[in-house]
Design a protein around this motif. Structure first.
Motif, PDB file in Angstrom:
ATOM      1  N   ASN A  10       0.810  -1.220   0.000  1.00  0.00           N
ATOM      2  CA  ASN A  10       0.000   0.000   0.000  1.00  0.00           C
ATOM      3  C   ASN A  10       0.842   1.269   0.000  1.00  0.00           C
ATOM      4  OD1 ASN A  10      -2.504   1.335   0.024  1.00  0.00           O
ATOM      5  ND2 ASN A  10      -2.484   1.492   2.255  1.00  0.00           N
ATOM      6  N   VAL A  11       1.803   1.357  -0.926  1.00  0.00           N
ATOM      7  CA  VAL A  11       2.688   2.519  -0.978  1.00  0.00           C
ATOM      8  C   VAL A  11       2.480   3.288  -2.275  1.00  0.00           C
ATOM      9  CG1 VAL A  11       4.455   1.438   0.449  1.00  0.00           C
ATOM     10  CG2 VAL A  11       4.594   1.214  -2.052  1.00  0.00           C
ATOM     11  N   ARG A  12       2.800   4.584  -2.234  1.00  0.00           N
ATOM     12  CA  ARG A  12       2.993   5.369  -3.449  1.00  0.00           C
ATOM     13  C   ARG A  12       4.429   5.129  -3.903  1.00  0.00           C
ATOM     14  NH1 ARG A  12       1.801  11.277  -1.589  1.00  0.00           N
ATOM     15  NH2 ARG A  12       2.596  11.695  -3.696  1.00  0.00           N
ATOM     16  N   LEU A  13       4.626   4.963  -5.181  1.00  0.00           N
ATOM     17  CA  LEU A  13       5.933   4.543  -5.679  1.00  0.00           C
ATOM     18  C   LEU A  13       6.598   5.670  -6.468  1.00  0.00           C
ATOM     19  CD1 LEU A  13       7.533   1.885  -5.544  1.00  0.00           C
ATOM     20  CD2 LEU A  13       6.638   1.339  -7.809  1.00  0.00           C
ATOM     21  N   ILE A  14       7.791   6.073  -6.026  1.00  0.00           N
ATOM     22  CA  ILE A  14       8.664   6.948  -6.815  1.00  0.00           C
ATOM     23  C   ILE A  14       9.924   6.139  -7.066  1.00  0.00           C
ATOM     24  CG2 ILE A  14      10.013   9.070  -6.831  1.00  0.00           C
ATOM     25  CD1 ILE A  14       7.860  10.412  -5.234  1.00  0.00           C
ATOM     26  N   ASP A  15      10.157   5.770  -8.322  1.00  0.00           N
ATOM     27  CA  ASP A  15      11.125   4.702  -8.606  1.00  0.00           C
ATOM     28  C   ASP A  15      12.562   5.160  -8.783  1.00  0.00           C
ATOM     29  OD1 ASP A  15      11.145   5.860 -11.133  1.00  0.00           O
ATOM     30  OD2 ASP A  15      10.311   4.099 -12.168  1.00  0.00           O
ATOM     31  N   GLY A  16      12.847   6.479  -8.728  1.00  0.00           N
ATOM     32  CA  GLY A  16      14.217   6.965  -8.846  1.00  0.00           C
ATOM     33  C   GLY A  16      14.630   7.327 -10.253  1.00  0.00           C
ATOM     34  N   SER A  17      13.782   7.054 -11.237  1.00  0.00           N
ATOM     35  CA  SER A  17      14.122   7.328 -12.636  1.00  0.00           C
ATOM     36  C   SER A  17      13.951   8.790 -13.010  1.00  0.00           C
ATOM     37  CB  SER A  17      13.238   6.477 -13.555  1.00  0.00           C
ATOM     38  OG  SER A  17      11.883   6.912 -13.474  1.00  0.00           O
ATOM     39  N   GLY A  63      16.653   3.869  -1.690  1.00  0.00           N
ATOM     40  CA  GLY A  63      17.444   4.481  -0.627  1.00  0.00           C
ATOM     41  C   GLY A  63      18.338   5.553  -1.213  1.00  0.00           C
ATOM     42  N   PHE A  64      18.570   6.600  -0.449  1.00  0.00           N
ATOM     43  CA  PHE A  64      19.339   7.728  -0.956  1.00  0.00           C
ATOM     44  C   PHE A  64      20.830   7.387  -0.981  1.00  0.00           C
ATOM     45  CE2 PHE A  64      15.730   9.964   1.370  1.00  0.00           C
ATOM     46  CZ  PHE A  64      14.889   9.851   0.273  1.00  0.00           C
ATOM     47  N   ILE A  65      21.510   7.919  -1.980  1.00  0.00           N
ATOM     48  CA  ILE A  65      22.938   7.674  -2.183  1.00  0.00           C
ATOM     49  C   ILE A  65      23.677   8.968  -1.884  1.00  0.00           C
ATOM     50  CG2 ILE A  65      24.713   7.048  -3.860  1.00  0.00           C
ATOM     51  CD1 ILE A  65      22.463   5.479  -5.362  1.00  0.00           C
ATOM     52  N   ASP A  66      24.457   8.976  -0.839  1.00  0.00           N
ATOM     53  CA  ASP A  66      25.232  10.164  -0.477  1.00  0.00           C
ATOM     54  C   ASP A  66      26.558  10.104  -1.228  1.00  0.00           C
ATOM     55  OD1 ASP A  66      26.493  12.327   0.663  1.00  0.00           O
ATOM     56  OD2 ASP A  66      25.913  11.851   2.714  1.00  0.00           O
ATOM     57  N   MET A 407      18.921  12.016  -5.961  1.00  0.00           N
ATOM     58  CA  MET A 407      19.508  11.383  -4.784  1.00  0.00           C
ATOM     59  C   MET A 407      19.594   9.861  -4.932  1.00  0.00           C
ATOM     60  SD  MET A 407      17.830  13.754  -1.778  1.00  0.00           S
ATOM     61  CE  MET A 407      16.207  13.057  -1.824  1.00  0.00           C
ATOM     62  N   THR A 408      19.171   9.347  -6.114  1.00  0.00           N
ATOM     63  CA  THR A 408      19.095   7.890  -6.276  1.00  0.00           C
ATOM     64  C   THR A 408      19.557   7.454  -7.668  1.00  0.00           C
ATOM     65  OG1 THR A 408      16.747   8.064  -6.910  1.00  0.00           O
ATOM     66  CG2 THR A 408      17.235   7.706  -4.568  1.00  0.00           C
ATOM     67  N   GLY A 409      18.637   7.437  -8.627  1.00  0.00           N
ATOM     68  CA  GLY A 409      18.946   6.886  -9.944  1.00  0.00           C
ATOM     69  C   GLY A 409      20.057   7.606 -10.668  1.00  0.00           C
ATOM     70  N   LEU A 410      20.041   8.935 -10.651  1.00  0.00           N
ATOM     71  CA  LEU A 410      21.090   9.694 -11.316  1.00  0.00           C
ATOM     72  C   LEU A 410      22.433   9.471 -10.643  1.00  0.00           C
ATOM     73  CD1 LEU A 410      21.822  11.727 -13.525  1.00  0.00           C
ATOM     74  CD2 LEU A 410      21.162  13.572 -11.961  1.00  0.00           C
ATOM     75  N   SER A 411      22.433   9.409  -9.331  1.00  0.00           N
ATOM     76  CA  SER A 411      23.675   9.192  -8.576  1.00  0.00           C
ATOM     77  C   SER A 411      24.250   7.813  -8.849  1.00  0.00           C
ATOM     78  CB  SER A 411      23.398   9.351  -7.072  1.00  0.00           C
ATOM     79  OG  SER A 411      22.817  10.607  -6.798  1.00  0.00           O
ATOM     80  N   ALA A 412      23.407   6.785  -8.857  1.00  0.00           N
ATOM     81  CA  ALA A 412      23.884   5.423  -9.104  1.00  0.00           C
ATOM     82  C   ALA A 412      24.485   5.295 -10.494  1.00  0.00           C
ATOM     83  CB  ALA A 412      22.734   4.436  -8.926  1.00  0.00           C
ATOM     84  N   ALA A 413      23.845   5.911 -11.490  1.00  0.00           N
ATOM     85  CA  ALA A 413      24.381   5.842 -12.850  1.00  0.00           C
ATOM     86  C   ALA A 413      25.711   6.557 -12.954  1.00  0.00           C
ATOM     87  CB  ALA A 413      23.370   6.443 -13.824  1.00  0.00           C
ATOM     88  N   ARG A 414      25.816   7.716 -12.332  1.00  0.00           N
ATOM     89  CA  ARG A 414      27.031   8.516 -12.446  1.00  0.00           C
ATOM     90  C   ARG A 414      28.228   7.832 -11.808  1.00  0.00           C
ATOM     91  NH1 ARG A 414      26.091  14.577 -11.505  1.00  0.00           N
ATOM     92  NH2 ARG A 414      25.120  14.199 -13.526  1.00  0.00           N
ATOM     93  N   PHE A 415      28.005   7.112 -10.704  1.00  0.00           N
ATOM     94  CA  PHE A 415      29.120   6.513  -9.976  1.00  0.00           C
ATOM     95  C   PHE A 415      29.249   5.005 -10.202  1.00  0.00           C
ATOM     96  CE2 PHE A 415      28.844  10.595  -7.979  1.00  0.00           C
ATOM     97  CZ  PHE A 415      30.138  10.882  -7.589  1.00  0.00           C
ATOM     98  N   ASP A 419      22.831  -2.086 -10.288  1.00  0.00           N
ATOM     99  CA  ASP A 419      21.558  -2.572  -9.727  1.00  0.00           C
ATOM    100  C   ASP A 419      21.162  -1.826  -8.462  1.00  0.00           C
ATOM    101  OD1 ASP A 419      21.537  -4.379 -11.790  1.00  0.00           O
ATOM    102  OD2 ASP A 419      22.081  -6.115 -10.575  1.00  0.00           O
ATOM    103  N   ARG A 420      21.483  -0.545  -8.434  1.00  0.00           N
ATOM    104  CA  ARG A 420      21.098   0.314  -7.308  1.00  0.00           C
ATOM    105  C   ARG A 420      20.443   1.574  -7.875  1.00  0.00           C
ATOM    106  NH1 ARG A 420      22.798  -2.617  -2.483  1.00  0.00           N
ATOM    107  NH2 ARG A 420      24.475  -3.966  -3.263  1.00  0.00           N
ATOM    108  N   GLY A 421      19.748   2.284  -7.014  1.00  0.00           N
ATOM    109  CA  GLY A 421      19.230   3.594  -7.367  1.00  0.00           C
ATOM    110  C   GLY A 421      17.862   3.617  -8.002  1.00  0.00           C
ATOM    111  N   LEU A 422      17.264   2.461  -8.255  1.00  0.00           N
ATOM    112  CA  LEU A 422      15.921   2.385  -8.816  1.00  0.00           C
ATOM    113  C   LEU A 422      15.093   1.370  -8.036  1.00  0.00           C
ATOM    114  CD1 LEU A 422      16.673   2.200 -12.661  1.00  0.00           C
ATOM    115  CD2 LEU A 422      16.015   4.241 -11.349  1.00  0.00           C
TER     116      LEU A 422
END
Length: 492
Positions: A10-17, A63-66, A407-415, A419-422
């Protein structure tokens, strides 16, 4: 019925894309550390979870990627990592600004700014492999990926740091860098603004960075200056990237100093123009104040400087430099010299510049928090909820989906975090459940060690690690090896 570890319902989904959130509520199945199924709420009836958590219509995101931390030694010494878990961070990237915990062999005290990572006894890792082994033994609560610091390499091989390295010294540094890249390090970082790296000519950095291309690594840089000559410093970073054929990440992009206020437009324009010919990205933190060691070059009466610690005068921590100088009856520079070594927060940025940089498509979020500071900048505890609450919800600088993407998908792709960030079937279950109506930073400059509001639950590799301001006993973080680093999108 198919057994599984967890069903988040029962969640609203923001997938990081970066795409807008889909309509409706969703359920998500986690098993074996990965996301196994995603479906409309109530449809995943074939799964039998060991634990079912009702998301109550709140947002579930990656999860957020610092991407910019100085947690190098803390992920081993204090593996609970509560300042990060409490704001929804599931992965930290260490080794920024030219300083890293490994590979390091000290002859004495750590040189500035390596002392931001701790005293000499915190540097126990002469090889990158020994650091990874220590991480795996400690099993921190968050995932860890690592850059290799230029200043750390210099301190290993040079008798003094106020000069350029010789050919032999560069070869020794390159050998250590190659070893670390073979062990999964992300790339090289520099902190050319600091005295112990500032004497390094561009040619030294280019020579040292050459192994990055073959390994598929990146170059991250704390520019040679963020003040008046920032455009020249950016050009140097771009040239290093072009000459070595590697992506460039500009760390904590800012326009520092009163005379630099309002220049963010031309700074971003320079990045956009260079991005047409090479991959360039940047990160920033959502505050108009920076924090580092007390740098004599930055001492000014143009803005407030808060002293956060002083080795010879610990009693002065928490006071303004101007207040300390007045009490001693000396000018600001003399007071700063007496306090050395020390740390400081510099209120030297303009909020409009921060906003312009933060909302730019090339920008991802990094806290640049200093966990060993006794009075840390509030970004250590609050950076990511501040983006969601202050800048997205309150100021509407960008939609919530875009804020999460930064804070997620863009960060995972850049670094190159595979299979993270989405939120995607088959991806690792690094997840955060938060209330979009209440999520906010609670940390302040006077009371910085405060957990954020609105972070309901955090999973790291499928393990529930934090819930309602309470860390869970299980720690499930891993060392993340370098994967395929995606070039940042070209900005038209």
């Amino acid at each position: 019925m198919t057994p599984c570890d967890t069903l988040i319902a029962n969640v609203r989904l923001i997938d990081g894309s970066g795409n807008p959130a889909p309509e409706g509520r969703f359920d998500l199945v986690v098993d074996g550390g990965r996301i196994r199924a995603i479906g409309a709420a109530g449809t995943l009836t074939e799964w039998q979870p060991a634990e079912r958590i009702d998301g109550a219509g709140q947002v579930l995101s990656p999860g957020f990627i610092d991407v910019h931390t100085h947690d190098d030694t803390n992920v081993v010494r204090m593996p609970e990592m509560i300042p990060k878990l409490s704001q929804g961070v599931t992965t930290v990237i260490v080794g920024n600004c030219g300083i890293s915990a490994a590979p390091v062999t000290l002859a004495g005290d750590p040189p500035d700014p390596m002392n931001l990572l701790g005293e000499a006894d915190a540097f126990r890792y002469p090889t990158f492999a020994s650091y990874v082994e220590a991480l795996e033994r400690a099993q921190p609560a968050v995932n860890v990926a690592a850059l290799i610091g230029h200043t750390a390499l210099r301190s290993n091989h040079m008798d003094r740091l106020d000069r350029g390295a010789t050919h032999a010294e560069i070869e020794a540094m390159r050998a250590q860098l190659r070893e670390a890249l073979d062990g999964g390090a992300l790339g090289l970082s520099t902190g050319l603004a600091y005295a112990n790296a500032n004497a390094a000519p561009t040619s030294e950095v280019v020579a040292l960075a050459e192994p990055l291309a073959e390994a598929g690594g990146l170059y991250a840089t704390h520019l040679r200056t963020e003040f008046a000559e920032i455009l020249e410093a950016l050009d140097e970073a771009f040239r290093i990237g072009r000459n070595t054929r590697v992506p460039v990440v500009v760390s904590h992009l800012k326009c520092a100093g009163v005379d630099n206020w309002g220049r963010s437009g031309e700074v971003l324009d320079a990045i956009e123009k260079a991005s047409r010919f090479q991959p360039i990205g940047c990160d920033c933190y959502p505050y108009a104040a920076s924090s580092s060691t007390l740098d004599l070059k930055q001492v000014t009466d143009d803005f407030d400087i808060l002293v956060t610690w002083s080795q010879p005068h610990p009693e002065q921590g928490g006071k303004l430099l101007a207040e300390i100088a007045a009490g001693w009856g000396v000018d600001l520079m003399e007071a700063a010299k007496r306090l050395q070594p020390a740390g400081a927060v510099y209120h030297g940025m303009n909020e409009d510049d921060v906003r312009r940089i933060l909302r730019h498509p090339a920008t991802v979020v990094g806290s640049d928090g200093l966990p060993n500071d006794p009075l840390p900048h509030p970004r250590l505890w609050g950076a990511f909820p501040r983006v969601l609450g202050r800048y997205s919800r309150e100021q509407q600088l960008f939609p919530l989906a875009e804020a999460v993407h930064k804070m997620t998908g863009l960060s995972a792709a850049r670094f190159g975090l595979t299979d993270r960030g989405l939120v995607k079937e088959g991806y690792w279950a690094d997840l955060v459940l938060f209330d979009p109506d209440t999520v906010a930073d609670a940390a302040t400059f006077t009371d910085p060690m405060q957990p954020a509001h609105g972070i309901r639950a955090v999973w790291v590799n499928g393990v529930l690690s934090y819930r309602d301001k309470t860390p869970m006993p299980a720690r499930a973080g891993r060392f993340l090896k370098r994967g395929r680093i995606a070039a940042p999108a070209t900005v038209a």
